[in-house]
Design an enzyme around this catalytic site. Structure first.
Site, PDB file in Angstrom:
ATOM      1  N   HIS A   1      59.434  11.605   5.714  1.00  0.00           N
ATOM      2  CA  HIS A   1      60.712  10.943   5.483  1.00  0.00           C
ATOM      3  C   HIS A   1      60.883  10.506   4.026  1.00  0.00           C
ATOM      4  CE1 HIS A   1      60.161   9.553   9.913  1.00  0.00           C
ATOM      5  NE2 HIS A   1      60.710  10.744   9.868  1.00  0.00           N
TER       6      HIS A   1
ATOM      7  N   LYS B   1      57.476   2.449  -0.650  1.00  0.00           N
ATOM      8  CA  LYS B   1      56.938   1.898   0.593  1.00  0.00           C
ATOM      9  C   LYS B   1      55.534   1.364   0.359  1.00  0.00           C
ATOM     10  CE  LYS B   1      59.516   5.096   3.552  1.00  0.00           C
ATOM     11  NZ  LYS B   1      59.424   6.146   4.580  1.00  0.00           N
TER      12      LYS B   1
ATOM     13  N   TYR C   1      55.394  -1.724   7.198  1.00  0.00           N
ATOM     14  CA  TYR C   1      55.598  -1.315   5.811  1.00  0.00           C
ATOM     15  C   TYR C   1      56.810  -2.001   5.209  1.00  0.00           C
ATOM     16  CZ  TYR C   1      58.714   2.320   7.807  1.00  0.00           C
ATOM     17  OH  TYR C   1      59.682   2.995   8.494  1.00  0.00           O
TER      18      TYR C   1
ATOM     19  N   ASP D   1      62.381  14.589  13.913  1.00  0.00           N
ATOM     20  CA  ASP D   1      61.284  15.029  13.053  1.00  0.00           C
ATOM     21  C   ASP D   1      60.888  16.475  13.319  1.00  0.00           C
ATOM     22  OD1 ASP D   1      61.196  12.630  11.722  1.00  0.00           O
ATOM     23  OD2 ASP D   1      59.415  11.877  12.750  1.00  0.00           O
TER      24      ASP D   1
END
Length: 196
Positions: free
Chosen positions: A62, A72, A132, A168
């Site tokens: 992603h 991130k 995250y 995904d």
């Protein structure tokens, strides 16, 4: 805290100082001033938390397009993951290269993945929880992905047939994906607005 470069120098492995005794442990998972002194200077604006019930669950790869690209800071609070970052910056000398590390609740390590890198992970054990931080909020119109099994990238995932979301499972190959516009477009969203 120890900060180390990975094979992709901008992707950093962070190992917090952990104080352990018979009761358990204590650590600072994030401390803006201390991190800034070590050159890790981002203004994080959102925390995300995921649970993957089954081992072999793969989330990724992603990223978000500018101006919503995200840095991130990833860690695991239960279980373990194989965490992966892929350089998708057009014009980068490491374009299309990847790095993978094991993050777990027991090793307390964190991975800092800057803007311009796609991110994904595969769970190694059941009931894995990942936290995250990101320096830009989720923006659906800018949300993009790359196929987890793109042969041009050839990531050595720990599973051959992962558990994927429908989304995904449909991401394009790197060569067909809409990517960040290049190195010059990437910037840190720190208080001073300075470039990385």
């Amino acid at each position: 805290m120890k900060v180390s470069q990975t094979a992709l120098s901008e992707v950093l492995l962070i190992e917090p100082t952990v104080f352990e005794d018979e009761r358990g442990f204590f650590m600072e998972s994030y401390h803006a001033d201390k991190w800034r002194q070590l050159g890790v200077d981002y203004l994080f604006v959102q925390d995300n938390h995921s649970l993957s019930v089954r081992a072999g669950t793969l989330r990724g790869l992603h990223y978000q397009l500018e101006p919503y690209a995200q840095t991130k800071l990833v860690r695991v609070v239960a279980g373990a993951i194989y965490d992966v970052a892929v350089d998708i910056r057009q014009g980068s000398p490491t374009f299309g290269q990847w790095v993978g590390v094991i993050l777990s609740a027991s090793n307390h390590r964190q991975l800092l993945i800057p803007q311009g890198f796609a991110h994904g992970f595969c769970t190694l054990v059941p009931n894995t929880e990942v936290l995250y931080k990101v320096d830009a909020p989720y923006h659906a119109a800018s949300d993009r992905g790359i196929a987890w099994n793109d042969p041009a990238i050839h990531i050595a995932w720990p599973v051959n047939e992962p558990i994927l979301s429908e989304k995904d499972g449909k991401h394009p190959l790197l060569n067909d994906a809409k990517l960040p516009s290049g190195l010059s477009a990437l910037h840190a969203r720190d208080k001073g607005g300075a470039a990385e």
